[in-house]
Write an enzyme that holds these catalytic residues in place. Structure first.
Site, PDB file in Angstrom:
ATOM      1  N   ALA A   1       0.872  -1.170   0.000  1.00  0.00           N
ATOM      2  CA  ALA A   1       0.000   0.000   0.000  1.00  0.00           C
ATOM      3  C   ALA A   1       0.915   1.227   0.000  1.00  0.00           C
ATOM      4  CB  ALA A   1      -0.867  -0.014   1.249  1.00  0.00           C
TER       5      ALA A   1
ATOM      6  N   GLY B   1       0.408  -4.944   0.730  1.00  0.00           N
ATOM      7  CA  GLY B   1      -0.769  -4.833  -0.130  1.00  0.00           C
ATOM      8  C   GLY B   1      -0.516  -5.432  -1.509  1.00  0.00           C
TER       9      GLY B   1
ATOM     10  N   GLU C   1      -1.130  -8.971  -1.106  1.00  0.00           N
ATOM     11  CA  GLU C   1      -2.591  -9.141  -0.955  1.00  0.00           C
ATOM     12  C   GLU C   1      -3.268  -9.080  -2.320  1.00  0.00           C
ATOM     13  OE1 GLU C   1      -2.893  -6.144   2.156  1.00  0.00           O
ATOM     14  OE2 GLU C   1      -3.595  -7.671   3.557  1.00  0.00           O
TER      15      GLU C   1
ATOM     16  N   GLU D   1       4.530  -5.697   7.000  1.00  0.00           N
ATOM     17  CA  GLU D   1       3.733  -4.738   7.766  1.00  0.00           C
ATOM     18  C   GLU D   1       4.168  -4.612   9.220  1.00  0.00           C
ATOM     19  OE1 GLU D   1       2.546  -6.525   5.355  1.00  0.00           O
ATOM     20  OE2 GLU D   1       0.804  -5.605   4.404  1.00  0.00           O
TER      21      GLU D   1
HETATM   22  N1  3HC Z   1       4.669   3.386  -0.009  1.00  0.00           N
HETATM   23  C1  3HC Z   1       5.179   4.593  -0.332  1.00  0.00           C
HETATM   24  N2  3HC Z   1       6.469   4.794  -0.651  1.00  0.00           N
HETATM   25  C2  3HC Z   1       7.280   3.726  -0.628  1.00  0.00           C
HETATM   26  C3  3HC Z   1       6.821   2.443  -0.305  1.00  0.00           C
HETATM   27  C4  3HC Z   1       5.444   2.280   0.015  1.00  0.00           C
HETATM   28  N3  3HC Z   1       4.914   1.094   0.320  1.00  0.00           N
HETATM   29  N4  3HC Z   1       7.866   1.581  -0.368  1.00  0.00           N
HETATM   30  C5  3HC Z   1       8.934   2.309  -0.741  1.00  0.00           C
HETATM   31  N5  3HC Z   1       8.581   3.597  -0.901  1.00  0.00           N
HETATM   32  C6  3HC Z   1       9.439   4.702  -1.353  1.00  0.00           C
HETATM   33  C7  3HC Z   1      10.574   4.977  -0.380  1.00  0.00           C
HETATM   34  O1  3HC Z   1      10.171   5.845   0.645  1.00  0.00           O
HETATM   35  C8  3HC Z   1      11.607   5.577  -1.294  1.00  0.00           C
HETATM   36  O2  3HC Z   1      11.241   6.922  -1.509  1.00  0.00           O
HETATM   37  P1  3HC Z   1      12.358   8.042  -1.761  1.00  0.00           P
HETATM   38  O3  3HC Z   1      13.135   7.596  -2.960  1.00  0.00           O
HETATM   39  O4  3HC Z   1      11.578   9.277  -1.935  1.00  0.00           O
HETATM   40  O5  3HC Z   1      13.202   8.031  -0.515  1.00  0.00           O
HETATM   41  C9  3HC Z   1      11.406   4.836  -2.604  1.00  0.00           C
HETATM   42  O6  3HC Z   1      10.091   4.274  -2.531  1.00  0.00           O
HETATM   43  C10 3HC Z   1      12.400   3.720  -2.825  1.00  0.00           C
HETATM   44  O7  3HC Z   1      12.421   2.894  -1.692  1.00  0.00           O
HETATM   45  P2  3HC Z   1      13.753   2.202  -1.178  1.00  0.00           P
HETATM   46  O8  3HC Z   1      14.858   3.193  -1.118  1.00  0.00           O
HETATM   47  O9  3HC Z   1      13.412   1.463   0.049  1.00  0.00           O
HETATM   48  O10 3HC Z   1      14.041   1.212  -2.400  1.00  0.00           O
HETATM   49  P3  3HC Z   1      14.731  -0.205  -2.409  1.00  0.00           P
HETATM   50  O11 3HC Z   1      14.839  -0.592  -3.819  1.00  0.00           O
HETATM   51  O12 3HC Z   1      15.942  -0.204  -1.540  1.00  0.00           O
HETATM   52  O13 3HC Z   1      13.687  -1.188  -1.682  1.00  0.00           O
HETATM   53  C11 3HC Z   1      11.531  -2.118  -1.232  1.00  0.00           C
HETATM   54  C12 3HC Z   1      12.474  -1.481  -2.282  1.00  0.00           C
HETATM   55  C13 3HC Z   1      12.088  -3.478  -0.786  1.00  0.00           C
HETATM   56  C14 3HC Z   1      10.200  -2.304  -1.874  1.00  0.00           C
HETATM   57  C15 3HC Z   1      11.449  -1.197   0.003  1.00  0.00           C
HETATM   58  O14 3HC Z   1      11.153   0.110  -0.434  1.00  0.00           O
HETATM   59  C16 3HC Z   1      10.407  -1.580   1.012  1.00  0.00           C
HETATM   60  O15 3HC Z   1      10.648  -2.461   1.815  1.00  0.00           O
HETATM   61  N6  3HC Z   1       9.246  -0.889   0.985  1.00  0.00           N
HETATM   62  C17 3HC Z   1       8.228  -1.052   1.959  1.00  0.00           C
HETATM   63  C18 3HC Z   1       7.411  -2.268   1.695  1.00  0.00           C
HETATM   64  C19 3HC Z   1       6.297  -2.354   2.688  1.00  0.00           C
HETATM   65  O16 3HC Z   1       6.462  -2.122   3.868  1.00  0.00           O
HETATM   66  N7  3HC Z   1       5.109  -2.733   2.192  1.00  0.00           N
HETATM   67  C20 3HC Z   1       3.966  -2.845   3.013  1.00  0.00           C
HETATM   68  C21 3HC Z   1       3.295  -1.530   3.081  1.00  0.00           C
HETATM   69  S1  3HC Z   1       1.946  -1.519   4.215  1.00  0.00           S
HETATM   70  C22 3HC Z   1       0.700  -2.330   3.406  1.00  0.00           C
HETATM   71  O17 3HC Z   1       0.861  -2.748   2.296  1.00  0.00           O
HETATM   72  C23 3HC Z   1      -0.584  -2.416   4.156  1.00  0.00           C
HETATM   73  C24 3HC Z   1      -1.539  -3.394   3.539  1.00  0.00           C
HETATM   74  O18 3HC Z   1      -1.486  -4.600   4.257  1.00  0.00           O
HETATM   75  C25 3HC Z   1      -2.922  -2.887   3.582  1.00  0.00           C
END
Ligand code: 3HC
Ligand code: NAI
Length: 692
Positions: free
Chosen positions: A63, A102, A105, A125
């Site tokens: 998400a 997400g 999901e 998450e």
């Molecule tokens: N939402 C918004 N922005 C995000 C994001 C997300 N889910 N994931 C990454 N970004 C952004 C980062 O903030 C970063 O922004 P910036 O360049 O402005 O600083 C950019 O994307 C690149 O991210 P990384 O530097 O972390 O890139 P990497 O290539 O090193 O890693 C990744 C990629 C493994 C996908 C890593 O970004 C990551 O782990 N992201 C988070 C994944 C996550 O936590 N997903 C779950 C979200 S909560 C959810 O989905 C709820 C659902 O259950 C309803």
């Protein structure tokens, strides 16, 4: 149609492609675009199957976290997922990169999933202080069984495509994501396969209904690792809904639990930490697009405690390393330690013997610094003595090729002084790894007076490549982390000499969320670091302990006594030494409250953090927090010391510091920046600058 999502048709197959860089997060625009494309594809009579794929480097990574805490925008994620799941035409998810949160999901509501070999699948998450909130905890157990599901959801670590295939999460591993998924979709049509909706498939839940031990075991396994965190326990609990409740009820309970966590303090702090880590990469005066220096071969000088660990980071990332020592014996020992470390990892099943061989094959030992000639980066990790370091840098200056980065792992010496013996101070930088260097995430990147911008940018990028979390700091004693730590140590020691028990101080910080208190930490690190027998004057507790051979855990005795299980017990010897010191000082012992222990330890760090900021040794307060969370075990659910101060309110923190200043003296002289921020009603979070 929204342009973040594209729809094309290859005869009977509609291909829906999400293009929402950088990580294809499910923003409102993406959700809207997917839904619109689906509706078009479902309505088109010529379309018989749909492939859902992503452009760029990854499948949907979650998400959009930036939308959390803001007013919801339509369509919601659940609405989108229901539309996918209820599509009358088969939908195949084509996965490359990461399918996370997400994103996973979304994949789980598709009727089929195929992925390329290096794809990863996970629910991270819990690292953001929440749990999957759109059916992940209900559908994953139905896809892979509750045992793997609880491990993935409560643990937060991703699994590989091979594991996903074995567990039943994906149907096939393919060469190209979209082309593979298209071929798979044609097979589904040819074989007239029924649409598989995970929500209706309880076949993998039966055994868990009879035996609850997977939950008790999973909770027991994470109890130590997740101490203090709410989300992992809530996540495990949510998986149990899949077993105990009808699907729709489980889905609702999961959503409610997720929402409760989302508005809580822990998730706020954990989301802050997520973005802080990424913000730390951004250096205001170093353009993001600056060309980097290629680093294809690395040299390490010194194969001791740090050199060996540092070398492992590069070998593990596939980068060849030349390690140079003074004596064959030290070199052999260093390489042997590396091999044993890799073997231990292999014994735990995390590396294959071939991978160990491949990594060891990337390491070349030598006794000749001339072998650094072809290296793009050399990291010095020799004894912590200025004369030794200067001698080494003079040689590196002569030997290394033009443009090579010359780095020092010094923990306390002045890097400007080290750089001054070279004719290329612009190529010199500090890379301060933490021990054990192959494990600890933090890397303090130290910008010296003349360090070139591209050297900084290259170091920050390389750090990420080897799995570190880099933070830029300026040259000052102890840099960011150790400088603040020394203030905490001082207070901890002072309080013991005022009457607090060692275990009371340690317990207060442990209960706050640190993995251990300061005295236990020092016993682990070794009390003799920096202690010189000939110069010891029996004036401090640490000197007294070292003088009687109590060097910490490694000698079975330090502040505490240790048994063979390494568990600490109060030591009558240490208590006697403390009493002697108190006697000499003429002070009377007093009771010290838990609050006082915490405030003196933590506020002294915060005050020093403010001084680090005001001197320009850190760019922003959140960088300091990244240092503490990743290098010193600050509990991530409290964000970091500077975030913590902002939550308490800087005016409150300053008032207490002023009180301590009066009662305890200049150790608590308030930082000018703290006073300034309070005077302007601002927070640490409002402050940013260029570091020097
Ligand atoms: N939402 C918004 N922005 C995000 C994001 C997300 N889910 N994931 C990454 N970004 C952004 C980062 O903030 C970063 O922004 P910036 O360049 O402005 O600083 C950019 O994307 C690149 O991210 P990384 O530097 O972390 O890139 P990497 O290539 O090193 O890693 C990744 C990629 C493994 C996908 C890593 O970004 C990551 O782990 N992201 C988070 C994944 C996550 O936590 N997903 C779950 C979200 S909560 C959810 O989905 C709820 C659902 O259950 C309803
Ligand atoms: P160590 O004593 O374990 O290893 C130093 C190694 O350097 C020895 O093997 C020695 O033989 C070798 N060496 C000395 N002079 C040399 C030379 N001229 N050429 C080649 N090799 C030489 O020391 P450790 O702990 O690895 O520390 C190294 C550096 O890392 C120091 O600057 C230290 O301050 C820093 N550091 C140490 C940390 C720790 O926890 N040990 C943490 C962070 C930084």
């Amino acid at each position: 149609m929204d342009k973040v999502v594209e729809l094309v048709r290859h005869d009977v197959i509609a291909v829906v492609t999400i293009n929402n860089p950088p990580v294809n997060a499910l923003s409102a625009a993406a959700r809207r675009g997917i839904l619109e494309s689906l509706n078009v594809a479902i309505a088109a009579p010529e379309v018989r199957a749909i492939v859902l794929t992503c452009g760029g480097r990854t499948f949907v990574a979650g998400a959009d976290i930036t939308e959390f805490g803001k007013p919801p925008q339509s369509p919601g994620l659940n609405e989108l997922l229901a539309a996918v799941e209820n599509s009358p035409k088969p939908i195949v998810a084509a996965i490359h990169g990461n399918a996370l949160g997400g994103g996973l999901e979304l994949a789980l509501v598709c009727h089929f999933r195929v992925a390329v070999e290096d794809a990863k699948f996970g629910f991270p998450e819990v690292k953001l202080g929440i749990l999957p909130g759109a059916g992940g905890t209900q559908r994953l157990p139905r896809a892979v069984g509750p045992e793997l599901a609880v491990k993935m959801i409560a643990g937060g670590e991703p699994i590989s495509a091979a594991e996903a295939l074995k567990g039943g999460l994906i149907d096939e591993i393919v060469q190209g994501p979209a082309s593979g998924a298209e071929a798979f979709a044609r097979k589904v049509l040819a074989e007239k396969r029924p649409l598989r909706k995970l929500r209706d498939d309880d076949s993998k839940l039966a055994s868990a209904r009879a035996d609850r031990s997977i939950f008790t075991n999973a909770v027991a396994a994470m109890t130590k690792k997740s101490r203090g965190l709410q989300a992992p326990f809530a996540a495990a609990h949510a998986v149990s809904y899949a077993i105990d409740l009808p699907f729709d009820e489980g889905l609702k309970r999961e959503g409610d639990d997720c929402m409760k966590l989302l508005v809580g303090d822990q998730s706020k702090a954990q989301r802050y930490a997520f973005f802080a880590e990424r913000t730390a990469q951004k250096i205001p005066d170093v353009p993001a697009e600056i060309p980097l220096r290629p680093v294809k071969k690395v040299g390490i000088l010194g194969a001791g405690t740090m050199g060996g660990g540092i070398a492992m980071n590069f070998a593990s990332a596939g980068i060849p390393v030349t390690i140079v020592e003074i004596k064959q014996e030290a070199l052999d020992r260093g390489l042997q330690v590396i091999k044993s470390n890799y073997d231990r990892t292999a014994a735990r099943g995390k590396l294959t013997p071939e991978q160990v061989d491949q990594r060891m094959g990337l390491l070349t030992g030598s006794l000749d610094m001339n072998d650094f000639r072809s290296c793009d980066l050399v990291i010095e990790a020799v004894f912590e003595r200025m004369d030794v370091k200067k001698g080494v840098f003079e040689k590196l200056d002569i030997i290394c090729k033009p443009g090579a980065i010359l780095a020092t792992n010094t923990s306390a010496l002045n890097i400007d002084d080290i750089a001054s013996v070279t004719k290329r101070p612009q190529d010199v930088i500090g890379l301060h790894f933490f021990s054990p260097a192959n494990i600890m995430k933090l890397l303090e990147v130290i910008r010296a007076e003349h360090t070139a911008k591209d050297v900084i940018a290259t170091s920050m990028k390389l750090a990420k490549q080897i799995g570190k979390v880099p933070v830029l700091a300026g040259v000052c004693p102890g840099f960011i982390g150790n400088r603040m730590l020394s203030k905490r140590e001082r207070q901890a020691n002072e309080m013991v000499l005022e009457g607090a028990m060692l275990s009371e101080v340690d317990r207060a910080l442990y209960d706050f969320g640190f993995p251990m208190g300061p005295f236990q930490m020092n016993d682990l690190a070794g009390l003799d670091i920096g202690w010189v027998k000939e110069e010891s004057r029996s004036s401090t507790l640490i000197e007294l302990l070292c003088e009687v051979g109590r060097f910490g855990q490694k000698t079975g005795a330090g502040y505490y006594d240790y048994d063979d299980k390494r568990s600490p017990k109060p030591s009558p010897v240490t208590e006697k030494l403390i009493d002697e010191l108190i006697g000499k000082s003429g002070k009377k012992k007093r009771q010290i409250s838990n609050d006082e222990v915490l405030e003196r330890c933590i506020y002294s760090m915060i005050n020093e953090g403010a001084k680090i900021l005001e001197e320009g040794k850190a760019i922003r307060a959140s960088d300091i927090d990244v240092v503490w969370v990743n290098g010193y075990g600050w509990p991530v659910y409290r964000g970091g010391p500077m975030y913590y101060a902002d939550q308490i309110g800087l005016a409150n923190v300053l008032a207490k510091i002023k009180e301590f200043h009066v009662s305890l003296g200049d150790d608590f002289k308030p930082a000018a920046l703290l006073e300034k921020l309070v005077a302007h009603g601002k927070k640490f979070a409002d402050f940013e600058q260029s570091p020097r």
